[in-house]
Write a protein that holds these residues in place. Structure first.
Motif, PDB file in Angstrom:
ATOM      1  N   MET A 192       0.824  -1.199   0.000  1.00  0.00           N
ATOM      2  CA  MET A 192       0.000   0.000   0.000  1.00  0.00           C
ATOM      3  C   MET A 192       0.861   1.253   0.000  1.00  0.00           C
ATOM      4  O   MET A 192       1.930   1.292   0.621  1.00  0.00           O
ATOM      5  CB  MET A 192      -0.921   0.018   1.226  1.00  0.00           C
ATOM      6  N   VAL A 193       0.378   2.293  -0.670  1.00  0.00           N
ATOM      7  CA  VAL A 193       1.091   3.565  -0.700  1.00  0.00           C
ATOM      8  C   VAL A 193       0.049   4.679  -0.701  1.00  0.00           C
ATOM      9  O   VAL A 193      -1.036   4.546  -1.283  1.00  0.00           O
ATOM     10  CB  VAL A 193       2.009   3.660  -1.939  1.00  0.00           C
ATOM     11  N   GLY A 194       0.357   5.787  -0.016  1.00  0.00           N
ATOM     12  CA  GLY A 194      -0.561   6.914   0.030  1.00  0.00           C
ATOM     13  C   GLY A 194      -0.636   7.640  -1.292  1.00  0.00           C
ATOM     14  O   GLY A 194       0.304   7.601  -2.102  1.00  0.00           O
ATOM     15  N   VAL A 195      -1.767   8.336  -1.518  1.00  0.00           N
ATOM     16  CA  VAL A 195      -1.962   9.070  -2.770  1.00  0.00           C
ATOM     17  C   VAL A 195      -2.408  10.501  -2.468  1.00  0.00           C
ATOM     18  O   VAL A 195      -2.935  10.801  -1.401  1.00  0.00           O
ATOM     19  CB  VAL A 195      -3.002   8.389  -3.690  1.00  0.00           C
ATOM     20  N   GLU A 196      -2.194  11.362  -3.428  1.00  0.00           N
ATOM     21  CA  GLU A 196      -2.509  12.784  -3.316  1.00  0.00           C
ATOM     22  C   GLU A 196      -4.002  12.998  -3.536  1.00  0.00           C
ATOM     23  O   GLU A 196      -4.472  13.212  -4.661  1.00  0.00           O
ATOM     24  CB  GLU A 196      -1.684  13.558  -4.357  1.00  0.00           C
ATOM     25  N   ALA A 197      -4.765  12.917  -2.448  1.00  0.00           N
ATOM     26  CA  ALA A 197      -6.219  13.041  -2.533  1.00  0.00           C
ATOM     27  C   ALA A 197      -6.777  13.262  -1.130  1.00  0.00           C
ATOM     28  O   ALA A 197      -6.069  13.124  -0.129  1.00  0.00           O
ATOM     29  CB  ALA A 197      -6.835  11.786  -3.152  1.00  0.00           C
ATOM     30  N   VAL A 198      -8.065  13.616  -1.067  1.00  0.00           N
ATOM     31  CA  VAL A 198      -8.801  13.703   0.197  1.00  0.00           C
ATOM     32  C   VAL A 198     -10.135  13.011  -0.007  1.00  0.00           C
ATOM     33  O   VAL A 198     -10.945  13.440  -0.837  1.00  0.00           O
ATOM     34  CB  VAL A 198      -9.016  15.174   0.632  1.00  0.00           C
ATOM     35  N   ILE A 199     -10.360  11.927   0.712  1.00  0.00           N
ATOM     36  CA  ILE A 199     -11.618  11.184   0.590  1.00  0.00           C
ATOM     37  C   ILE A 199     -12.741  11.974   1.250  1.00  0.00           C
ATOM     38  O   ILE A 199     -12.547  12.575   2.309  1.00  0.00           O
ATOM     39  CB  ILE A 199     -11.492   9.794   1.250  1.00  0.00           C
ATOM     40  N   ASP A 200     -13.916  11.963   0.639  1.00  0.00           N
ATOM     41  CA  ASP A 200     -15.059  12.631   1.241  1.00  0.00           C
ATOM     42  C   ASP A 200     -15.407  11.962   2.567  1.00  0.00           C
ATOM     43  O   ASP A 200     -15.600  10.751   2.639  1.00  0.00           O
ATOM     44  CB  ASP A 200     -16.265  12.577   0.299  1.00  0.00           C
ATOM     45  N   LYS A 201     -15.498  12.780   3.612  1.00  0.00           N
ATOM     46  CA  LYS A 201     -15.743  12.261   4.954  1.00  0.00           C
ATOM     47  C   LYS A 201     -17.083  11.535   5.066  1.00  0.00           C
ATOM     48  O   LYS A 201     -17.201  10.521   5.754  1.00  0.00           O
ATOM     49  CB  LYS A 201     -15.654  13.419   5.947  1.00  0.00           C
TER      50      LYS A 201
END
Length: 253
Positions: A192-201
């Motif tokens: 797994m690796v982080g991505v440049e985004a913001v998930i809708d809460k």
């Protein structure tokens, strides 16, 4: 009852108000006082929260940290203050835990090509144009003002779900999936690796509520309510509705 409560990022930082530690704590104190009433009534409470204003302010400060790391940073910041204010508002023997929560998204999600999630403060058109040129940010209209927009892929899987269940089994009030969770993708080899985004809460919180078989799901924010025909002469507040009635309404995806 098991209740998942989603606190909006703007409910934790009043829209248009200077972003300071004292202002944020004051807003969180109001939220904690309301949440204490659920605990007093004997409900099992799981708390999620947004981080749009907070992560946007951190990004504005510059630096080379990507949004997934800034999201984790805001989760710790908000969770710390929320735990403390909950403890102050509900002075009974109870345990709290803030859990950094990774949530898997699809790397092929079309949201990565269409940034729509608002983060950070509001700007004038002039300031928005300047930031867009200087930093390469995408800007969008949020009401009468401009804000930065970023990709917001749909959540697929909560990686720490078993840990959340374990904490609940021990009677812990869990604060998790902050900011919609930390977005990660599978590289194809199970890594797994982080991505440049913001998930809708709200999407992440809904996924969590279903996974935990919650009896109720509350979404608390700084707006009056949900409307049909938003922005048109026909807009109308939905005061109450059944699940079936909601399914029949035409909402943006």
């Amino acid at each position: 009852m098991r209740i998942v409560v989603a606190l909006g990022g703007n409910a934790l930082s009043v829209r248009g108000e200077p972003f300071t530690a004292s202002n944020q704590r004051a807003s969180i104190r109001v939220a904690a006082t309301a949440l204490a009433q659920l605990l007093e009534a004997g409900h099992e409470v799981v708390i999620t929260h947004g981080n749009g204003p907070q992560v946007g302010y951190l990004a504005l400060q510059g630096g080379s940290f990507p949004l997934d790391v800034l999201g984790a940073e805001t989760d710790g910041m908000i969770g710390y203050v929320l735990q403390q204010e909950l403890d102050n508002a509900y002075q009974h023997q109870i345990r709290y835990a803030t859990l950094l929560t990774q949530i898997e998204v699809d790397p092929a999600d079309p949201a990565f090509g269409t940034p729509t999630k608002f983060i950070g403060p509001i700007y004038t058109e002039e300031d928005a144009s300047k930031l867009s040129a200087e930093r390469g940010w995408t800007m969008g209209m949020d009401g009468e003002h401009f804000r930065r927009t970023v990709p917001s892929p749909r959540p697929m899987r909560i990686l720490e779900l078993d840990v959340i269940r374990l904490l609940l089994d021990q009677g812990v009030v869990v604060i998790c999936a902050g900011g919609g969770g930390i977005p990660v993708v599978d590289q194809g080899d199970g890594m797994m690796v982080g991505v440049e985004a913001v998930i809708d809460k709200d999407h992440a919180s809904g996924l969590l509520a279903r996974a935990l078989h919650a009896d109720a799901f509350l979404m608390l924010t700084d707006v009056e309510g949900v409307f049909t025909g938003w922005g048109t002469p026909q807009q109308a507040l939905i005061a109450n509705a059944t699940p079936q009635q909601l399914r029949e309404m035409d909402f943006p995806a």
